[in-house]
Design an enzyme around this catalytic site. Structure first.
Site, PDB file in Angstrom:
ATOM      1  N   ASP A   1     -13.771   3.140   7.003  1.00 34.99           N
ATOM      2  CA  ASP A   1     -12.971   3.828   6.208  1.00 34.99           C
ATOM      3  C   ASP A   1     -13.399   4.413   4.874  1.00 34.99           C
ATOM      4  OD1 ASP A   1     -10.087   4.587   5.447  1.00 34.99           O
ATOM      5  OD2 ASP A   1     -10.221   3.215   4.020  1.00 34.99           O
TER       6      ASP A   1
ATOM      7  N   SER B   1      -6.418   4.108   8.724  1.00 38.63           N
ATOM      8  CA  SER B   1      -7.201   4.023   7.372  1.00 38.63           C
ATOM      9  C   SER B   1      -6.630   2.796   6.546  1.00 38.63           C
ATOM     10  CB  SER B   1      -7.052   5.297   6.615  1.00 38.63           C
ATOM     11  OG  SER B   1      -7.317   5.301   4.980  1.00 38.63           O
TER      12      SER B   1
ATOM     13  N   ARG C   1     -12.444  12.991   4.965  1.00 34.43           N
ATOM     14  CA  ARG C   1     -11.266  13.584   5.095  1.00 34.43           C
ATOM     15  C   ARG C   1     -10.702  14.384   3.731  1.00 34.43           C
ATOM     16  NH1 ARG C   1      -7.720   9.015   6.034  1.00 34.43           N
ATOM     17  NH2 ARG C   1      -6.096  10.177   6.209  1.00 34.43           N
TER      18      ARG C   1
ATOM     19  N   HIS D   1       0.924  -1.178  -0.064  1.00 34.48           N
ATOM     20  CA  HIS D   1      -0.109  -0.013  -0.039  1.00 34.48           C
ATOM     21  C   HIS D   1       0.989   1.161  -0.133  1.00 34.48           C
ATOM     22  CE1 HIS D   1      -4.219   1.487   0.560  1.00 34.48           C
ATOM     23  NE2 HIS D   1      -3.675   2.593   0.966  1.00 34.48           N
TER      24      HIS D   1
ATOM     25  N   LYS E   1      -7.817  -1.235   6.210  1.00 37.69           N
ATOM     26  CA  LYS E   1      -8.209  -2.036   5.139  1.00 37.69           C
ATOM     27  C   LYS E   1      -7.436  -3.473   4.834  1.00 37.69           C
ATOM     28  CE  LYS E   1      -7.334   1.786   2.365  1.00 37.69           C
ATOM     29  NZ  LYS E   1      -7.770   3.027   2.777  1.00 37.69           N
TER      30      LYS E   1
END
Ligand code: URA
Length: 442
Positions: A167, A189, A174, A88, A193
């Site tokens: 999220d 966040s 956000r 990520h 996930k």
């Protein structure tokens, strides 16, 4: 319990300027109430701003991650042979690395259950890029997600109503409330996930520079440490690479444009910087997935997966599985462009000192690559093709960027931002390093 008291506790006041640590019950009340629609967005926005300014302790960040994770179900990958490793990025400009990476590691036998996000602030989103492929679906059901991982070794989906709904809501909120650049909010966040999607090991690409949410190396290190520490506390093997994001990555910023560049990378003819980073992350994923003993071995396997064409084959198989029109994708390559086009040309002779990533990313938002309001659609054909990069020699009038907008009106503000992003020097600037640091917990 009242939401306003939780907001004030985090906000602080006289004698308590940095607010106070929230309890699990308070975080559960706020996040749970928001997901159920019982706590309005204006209160959650206010709380997000308090967290943005006052931060969270390591323990609080862990609780927030856990509460967000438990706001929905988790993906059960049992019955599918692993190893499951995912990557990520904390978000950048021109950062399309997830797209070529998943098929490369899948070719090595590493399964990648990838749950990604949309464009956020000035940064692009993997889901928006994928959806620029005609027909491609990113809202997979859990059975589809499992099925596609079994078939090609990876699948790409977004946050759903069932998986990490907190999220999905917070991320969008956000984005439009100026509360993205927060270490605890980014950590919760991303990790909620990543844990929900079922990966055993994770590689984080923590971006650092003007085009990243973390602008300097100290903040990037804090985020990397938070991701590695929280991930490890949740039982994962974790590696974080801190990588430069002062200049856009690769030659394209956009949605369909970045899909085209993905195919270039998978055919071994991608730009040097994105190719380098893709292979460096793939190498680590091969090590975490126990397909390679060393990073050097992982890298050589990843290079072979590209050279053999296997990674490109898997990419196209995934496109077809997720509803995309692979034939049209190949036919559109190099041709599918917005009719609203402009050129940005060099203002003087010399060298490109920098193409500042933040302003370039913001130009992308104006063009329609990203969004200003949560409900806005992005434009698949919008974006920029970079013909020059930092360190390139230019003559006045040379083409630096092709610019494609969602409409004619979007071109002018974008060109103005690009004009501010591009700077010139009389001497060639020194090339910076792409990988700035590494933190491992394996
Ligand atoms: N990527 C995410 O998934 N979440 C963030 O908050 C930032 C980047």
């Amino acid at each position: 319990m009242r939401a306003v008291d939780i907001i004030m506790k985090k906000r602080g006041g006289p004698g308590r300027p940095n607010g106070s640590e929230l309890s699990r019950e308070e975080i559960e009340f706020l996040i749970g109430g928001y997901v159920k629609g019982e706590i309005p967005e204006y209160q959650v926005s206010s709380w997000l701003m308090a967290v943005f300014f006052n931060g969270m302790t390591f323990a609080e960040t862990g609780v927030l991650t856990d509460v967000m994770l438990k706001s929905g179900g988790v993906i059960d990958l049992s019955g599918i042979a692993g190893p499951f490793v995912d990557k990520h990025s904390t978000g950048g400009v021109g950062d399309k690395i997830s797209l070529p990476l998943a098929p490369i590691v899948a070719a090595l036998g590493v399964k990648d259950p990838m749950m990604s996000g949309r464009a956020l602030g000035h940064t692009g989103g993997t889901l928006d890029k994928l959806e620029s492929i005609t027909g491609y679906r990113t809202g997979l059901s859990v059975p589809e997600f499992r099925d596609f991982i079994q078939k090609t070794g990876f699948a790409m989906t977004g946050q759903t109503k069932e998986i990490v709904p907190a999220d999905r809501l917070l991320y969008a909120l956000r984005d439009v409330t100026g509360t993205v650049e927060s270490v605890p909010l980014i950590t919760a966040s991303i990790l909620s996930k990543k844990v929900a999607e079922g990966a055993d090991s994770l590689v984080f690409d923590v971006k650092c520079g003007t085009g990243a949410f973390m602008k300097n190396i100290d903040d990037a290190k804090r985020l990397a440490e938070s991701l590695v520490g929280t991930g490890q506390a949740m039982g994962k093997k974790v590696v974080a690479l801190i990588t430069d994001m002062n200049e856009p990555l690769g030659d394209t910023v956009g949605n369909f444009l970045e899909i085209e560049e993905t195919m270039d990378i998978l055919e071994g003819k991608g730009p040097a910087d994105v190719t380098e980073l893709t292979l460096a992350i793939a190498a680590w994923m091969a090590v975490l997935g126990e397909r390679a003993k060393t990073v050097a071995e992982g890298r050589s396997l990843a290079e072979k997966a590209v050279a053999s064409g296997r990674a490109m084959e898997l990419f196209l198989e995934n496109v077809a599985l997720q509803g995309g029109d692979a034939k049209k994708l190949l036919a559109d390559r190099g041709k599918r462009r917005s009719a609203h086009r402009a050129e940005f040309r060099a203002a003087s002779d010399g060298y490109i000192a920098s193409i500042e990533a933040f302003k370039t990313g913001l130009a992308g938002v104006y063009l329609g690559v990203g969004r200003n309001r949560t409900e806005e659609a992005v434009c698949p054909e919008a974006g920029m093709i970079l013909h020059k990069h930092k360190g390139d020699a230019v003559k006045k009038g040379d083409l630096i960027m092709e610019v494609y907008g969602k409409d004619e009106a979007s071109l002018e503000p974008a060109l103005k931002l690009i004009g501010e992003a591009v700077s010139y020097a009389s001497e060639r600037p020194a090339a910076g390093k792409l990988i700035l640091g590494e933190i491992t917990a394996v």
